[in-house]
Design a protein around this motif. Structure first.
Motif, PDB file in Angstrom:
ATOM      1  N   ALA A  58       0.802  -1.212   0.000  1.00  0.00           N
ATOM      2  CA  ALA A  58       0.000   0.000   0.000  1.00  0.00           C
ATOM      3  C   ALA A  58       0.840   1.269   0.000  1.00  0.00           C
ATOM      4  CB  ALA A  58      -0.933   0.000   1.206  1.00  0.00           C
ATOM      5  N   PHE A 138       3.954   1.973   9.022  1.00  0.00           N
ATOM      6  CA  PHE A 138       2.597   2.453   9.226  1.00  0.00           C
ATOM      7  C   PHE A 138       2.384   2.527  10.735  1.00  0.00           C
ATOM      8  CE2 PHE A 138      -2.112   1.231   9.251  1.00  0.00           C
ATOM      9  CZ  PHE A 138      -2.548   2.504   8.937  1.00  0.00           C
ATOM     10  N   SER A 155       4.284   4.820   5.609  1.00  0.00           N
ATOM     11  CA  SER A 155       3.657   3.901   4.659  1.00  0.00           C
ATOM     12  C   SER A 155       2.142   4.097   4.688  1.00  0.00           C
ATOM     13  CB  SER A 155       3.984   2.450   5.032  1.00  0.00           C
ATOM     14  OG  SER A 155       5.368   2.209   4.969  1.00  0.00           O
ATOM     15  N   TYR A 156       1.502   3.799   3.566  1.00  0.00           N
ATOM     16  CA  TYR A 156       0.052   3.813   3.403  1.00  0.00           C
ATOM     17  C   TYR A 156      -0.510   5.230   3.438  1.00  0.00           C
ATOM     18  CZ  TYR A 156      -4.849   2.424   3.853  1.00  0.00           C
ATOM     19  OH  TYR A 156      -6.183   2.271   3.667  1.00  0.00           O
ATOM     20  N   SER A 157      -0.874   5.763   4.611  1.00  0.00           N
ATOM     21  CA  SER A 157      -1.519   7.086   4.620  1.00  0.00           C
ATOM     22  C   SER A 157      -1.298   7.815   5.940  1.00  0.00           C
ATOM     23  CB  SER A 157      -3.025   6.946   4.365  1.00  0.00           C
ATOM     24  OG  SER A 157      -3.625   6.168   5.391  1.00  0.00           O
ATOM     25  N   THR A 158      -0.084   7.740   6.478  1.00  0.00           N
ATOM     26  CA  THR A 158       0.197   8.367   7.757  1.00  0.00           C
ATOM     27  C   THR A 158       1.314   9.395   7.621  1.00  0.00           C
ATOM     28  OG1 THR A 158       1.729   6.573   8.290  1.00  0.00           O
ATOM     29  CG2 THR A 158      -0.532   6.347   9.068  1.00  0.00           C
ATOM     30  N   ALA A 175       0.409   9.032   1.334  1.00  0.00           N
ATOM     31  CA  ALA A 175      -0.993   9.283   1.019  1.00  0.00           C
ATOM     32  C   ALA A 175      -1.526   8.107   0.200  1.00  0.00           C
ATOM     33  CB  ALA A 175      -1.153  10.586   0.248  1.00  0.00           C
ATOM     34  N   LEU A 176      -2.745   7.717   0.485  1.00  0.00           N
ATOM     35  CA  LEU A 176      -3.354   6.582  -0.198  1.00  0.00           C
ATOM     36  C   LEU A 176      -3.323   6.793  -1.713  1.00  0.00           C
ATOM     37  CD1 LEU A 176      -4.887   3.906   0.069  1.00  0.00           C
ATOM     38  CD2 LEU A 176      -7.003   5.237   0.152  1.00  0.00           C
ATOM     39  N   ASN A 177      -2.834   5.805  -2.412  1.00  0.00           N
ATOM     40  CA  ASN A 177      -2.727   5.810  -3.875  1.00  0.00           C
ATOM     41  C   ASN A 177      -1.684   6.799  -4.409  1.00  0.00           C
ATOM     42  OD1 ASN A 177      -4.757   3.871  -4.038  1.00  0.00           O
ATOM     43  ND2 ASN A 177      -6.363   5.419  -4.193  1.00  0.00           N
ATOM     44  N   ARG A 178      -0.856   7.368  -3.533  1.00  0.00           N
ATOM     45  CA  ARG A 178       0.162   8.317  -3.990  1.00  0.00           C
ATOM     46  C   ARG A 178       1.565   7.950  -3.531  1.00  0.00           C
ATOM     47  NH1 ARG A 178      -3.450  13.464  -2.211  1.00  0.00           N
ATOM     48  NH2 ARG A 178      -5.168  13.128  -3.665  1.00  0.00           N
ATOM     49  N   GLU A 204       1.031   6.795  -9.356  1.00  0.00           N
ATOM     50  CA  GLU A 204       1.540   6.093  -8.181  1.00  0.00           C
ATOM     51  C   GLU A 204       3.027   5.860  -8.346  1.00  0.00           C
ATOM     52  OE1 GLU A 204       1.472   4.510  -4.538  1.00  0.00           O
ATOM     53  OE2 GLU A 204      -0.380   5.123  -5.522  1.00  0.00           O
ATOM     54  N   ARG A 233       2.138   2.226  -4.507  1.00  0.00           N
ATOM     55  CA  ARG A 233       1.175   1.179  -4.142  1.00  0.00           C
ATOM     56  C   ARG A 233       0.877   0.296  -5.348  1.00  0.00           C
ATOM     57  NH1 ARG A 233      -4.663   1.008  -4.129  1.00  0.00           N
ATOM     58  NH2 ARG A 233      -5.479  -0.223  -2.381  1.00  0.00           N
TER      59      ARG A 233
END
Length: 326
Positions: A58, A138, A155-158, A175-178, A204, A233
């Motif tokens: 992710a 994460f 990692s992921y969205s934090t 960031a999610l998907n970035r 991505e 991701r």
């Protein structure tokens, strides 16, 4: 034979000038520094072990660089700080030196993210401690700690991990998907995607680790303590983040490319590894590079034969030049 010397009668002891040459000692592993006989203070560059990168599907972050501390006049410490004061020492004395290991990269299990990269180990000399680099990961995952000398990338969205004041910068946010965030370096923060909606959204991909700090303590300019690059991701064959200058490792993608980790004895952060698209394959991210401790004992000018009855003209010349010792 008696002689006159400014009102004193006795044997003339003319002070003799000498020089103790500069001594530079590099520790790539822990050991003991025995100072030269006339050393009273030393310059240092102390770099801790870099943090390990993360492995995830992710968007995985890069490891933070090991903390960077310097007392070389005119150079910088990490985190934007100026050089610290020279470290006082006694001549012909042993001082323990600790060189920190890099933190291990995360091994991601099938189907999910692991606990993130490990924090690097501290390096130290004569009471001066550089903090190990933050591991990428994460934060909500148990066992993840991204705070360090320089912060680990998220990692992921934090958010990225914090750096230590006077040693390094934060890791980049994810960031999610970035994509995940790059690991923080000694001279700048790790890169990461901008928060909030973006139009058009970026593809991505991974983000770069922060750069390290250069020093010429050994006579040649060398940059150390760069952050590790991140990955995106589900981005097989995607663009990976580059490691920061100073030993930070690049992100690795596709999963068939093993991550080499941070450069040994640079304190560089480990690179992230993408575990690909489902079905996932367990992979291991790059470990942080080990640290280094470099000590420079500056040249010392001194006078010998300065006891007894002295030639007062020689005493005057020595005191005026600032070289008189007793």
């Amino acid at each position: 034979m008696a002689s006159t010397n400014g009102g004193y009668i006795g044997i003339d002891y003319k002070p003799e000038a000498g020089t103790q040459n500069a001594v530079i000692t590099t520790f790539n592993s822990s050991g003991t520094l025995t100072t030269a006989p006339k050393s009273t203070s030393v310059q240092y560059v102390i770099v801790a072990g870099g943090g390990g990168g993360d492995a995830a599907a992710a968007g995985a972050g890069g490891g933070g660089a090991g903390g960077y501390r310097s007392s070389v006049p005119g150079e910088a410490s990490g985190g934007g700080a100026s050089a610290e004061s020279l470290s006082p020492v006694s001549g012909a004395t042993g001082y323990p030196v600790v060189v920190g290991a890099g933190g291990a990269g995360n091994t991601s299990p099938i189907g999910g993210a692991g606990p993130g990269g490990d924090v690097g180990s501290n390096s130290s000399f004569n009471g001066v401690v550089s903090t190990g680099g933050g591991g990428a990961g994460f934060v909500p995952h148990p066992g993840t700690s991204k705070t360090g000398g320089s912060g680990g990338g998220a990692s992921y969205s934090t958010g990225g991990g914090s750096g230590t004041s006077g040693q390094g910068f934060p890791g980049g946010s994810a960031a999610l998907n970035r994509g995940g965030g790059g690991g923080g370096g000694a001279s700048e923060a790790g890169k990461g995607p901008l928060p909030g909606p973006q139009n058009p959204p970026p593809p991505e991909h991974g983000w770069d680790g922060g750069d390290g700090v250069a020093s010429s303590i050994t006579g040649s300019s060398v940059t150390r303590a760069g952050g590790g690059g991140s990955v995106g991701r589900f981005s097989n064959n995607g663009v990976v983040g580059q490691g920061g200058s100073g030993g930070g490792a690049n992100g690795s993608d596709p999963v068939s490319s093993p991550n080499p980790g941070g450069t040994a004895n640079s304190g560089g952060g480990g690179g992230a590894t993408d575990i690909g698209s489902p079905p996932f394959t367990p992979v291991t991210a790059g470990s942080g590079g080990s640290g280094v401790v470099i000590i420079k004992e500056p040249a010392v000018s001194f006078l010998e034969n300065t006891s007894g009855v002295w030639d007062m003209n020689a005493v005057y010349d020595a005191v005026k030049a600032g070289n008189w010792t007793t």
